[in-house]
Motif scaffolding. Sequence first.
Motif, PDB file in Angstrom:
ATOM      1  N   ASP A   1     -16.154 -10.637   2.987  1.00 46.00           N
ATOM      2  CA  ASP A   1     -15.202  -9.530   2.888  1.00 46.00           C
ATOM      3  C   ASP A   1     -15.507  -8.501   3.982  1.00 46.00           C
ATOM      4  OD1 ASP A   1     -13.708  -7.250   2.258  1.00 46.00           O
ATOM      5  OD2 ASP A   1     -14.076  -7.414   0.106  1.00 46.00           O
ATOM      6  N   GLN A   2     -14.646  -8.424   4.986  1.00 46.75           N
ATOM      7  CA  GLN A   2     -14.877  -7.499   6.087  1.00 46.75           C
ATOM      8  C   GLN A   2     -14.892  -6.050   5.618  1.00 46.75           C
ATOM      9  OE1 GLN A   2     -11.816  -8.391   8.977  1.00 46.75           O
ATOM     10  NE2 GLN A   2     -12.858 -10.239   9.702  1.00 46.75           N
ATOM     11  N   GLY A   3     -14.049  -5.720   4.649  1.00 53.06           N
ATOM     12  CA  GLY A   3     -14.015  -4.358   4.119  1.00 53.06           C
ATOM     13  C   GLY A   3     -15.317  -3.979   3.446  1.00 53.06           C
TER      14      GLY A   3
ATOM     15  N   GLY B   1     -17.699  -1.084   4.607  1.00 49.84           N
ATOM     16  CA  GLY B   1     -17.876  -0.076   3.571  1.00 49.84           C
ATOM     17  C   GLY B   1     -19.321   0.264   3.276  1.00 49.84           C
TER      18      GLY B   1
ATOM     19  N   GLY C   1     -14.344   5.305   3.945  1.00 49.49           N
ATOM     20  CA  GLY C   1     -12.926   4.995   4.106  1.00 49.49           C
ATOM     21  C   GLY C   1     -12.169   5.467   2.884  1.00 49.49           C
TER      22      GLY C   1
ATOM     23  N   GLU D   1      -9.413   5.610  -0.274  1.00 50.38           N
ATOM     24  CA  GLU D   1      -8.751   4.728  -1.227  1.00 50.38           C
ATOM     25  C   GLU D   1      -7.236   4.779  -1.032  1.00 50.38           C
ATOM     26  OE1 GLU D   1     -10.193   2.497  -3.542  1.00 50.38           O
ATOM     27  OE2 GLU D   1     -11.774   2.964  -2.108  1.00 50.38           O
TER      28      GLU D   1
ATOM     29  N   ARG E   1      -4.827   5.956   2.019  1.00 48.02           N
ATOM     30  CA  ARG E   1      -4.941   6.379   3.419  1.00 48.02           C
ATOM     31  C   ARG E   1      -3.867   7.411   3.761  1.00 48.02           C
ATOM     32  NH1 ARG E   1      -7.917   3.372   7.128  1.00 48.02           N
ATOM     33  NH2 ARG E   1      -7.750   4.097   9.284  1.00 48.02           N
TER      34      ARG E   1
ATOM     35  N   ASP F   1     -12.758   0.370  12.340  1.00 52.36           N
ATOM     36  CA  ASP F   1     -11.762   1.354  11.890  1.00 52.36           C
ATOM     37  C   ASP F   1     -11.914   2.690  12.609  1.00 52.36           C
ATOM     38  OD1 ASP F   1      -9.623   2.441  10.561  1.00 52.36           O
ATOM     39  OD2 ASP F   1     -10.666   2.705   8.644  1.00 52.36           O
TER      40      ASP F   1
END
Length: 240
Positions: free
Chosen positions: A121-123, A127, A132, A134, A136, A214
């Motif tokens: 999971d890249q997020g 994270g 980041g 919830e 945006r 990001d």
Amino acid sequence: MGTIFLYEIAGTAMLLLLGVGVVANAILTKTKGNGGGWLLINFGWGLGVFAGVFVAAASGAHLNPAVTVGLLVSGAEEYAPGIAVNAGTTLAYFAAQLIGAFLGAALAWLAYRDHYAAETDQGAILGTFATGPEIRNPVWNMVTEAIGTFVLVLVVLMFGNTPSGLGPLAVALLVVGIGASLGGPTGYAINPARDLGPRLFHAVAPIAGKGGSDWGYAWVPIVGPLLGAVLAGLASMALV
């Protein structure tokens, strides 16, 4: 003087080692703490502050450009005993905090290297390092960060005016409280170095399939905390 800023680097590195580490433990694949939840993260960051403040006591343990800016705006004459407030020392604190944050993130990655390699999971990977939102909405995300940092810096400045001063445990509990109460929308960076240093490490870290860093959001956890710090410094002048 240079030795003093080594304390600031070391303290900030300790903060980020434990802070990035607790998020990694809570969300990466196959860790003992996987699924530990938001309060585990809150307490881990708070205890990271606790440890970092002890390590960096000789430098005043800012650990955060927002704290440095709050002291500057409040009219403080010294950042720590023997360290005058001026452009040179301000920039030195900023540099020490960013270097320490990068190093702390690198150490946390080393501790969890196999788990980062196993994570798809890249997020989740990003994270662990950077904050980041919830939902945006960059302007309102910035407002959230400004409010959280205002609370942090104002309370730090006001405790500094009490006879007992502000001990590491008090700062740690303050950070836990901010995370529990105001951290939900954005992950409560409340510290430009805390977000930027690990985000820079993520950008260069040898993690397969990690995805992007990001950078389109990266200004929010810088501008919001600095704005909150300025407002807290001004408020502290009005309240003292």
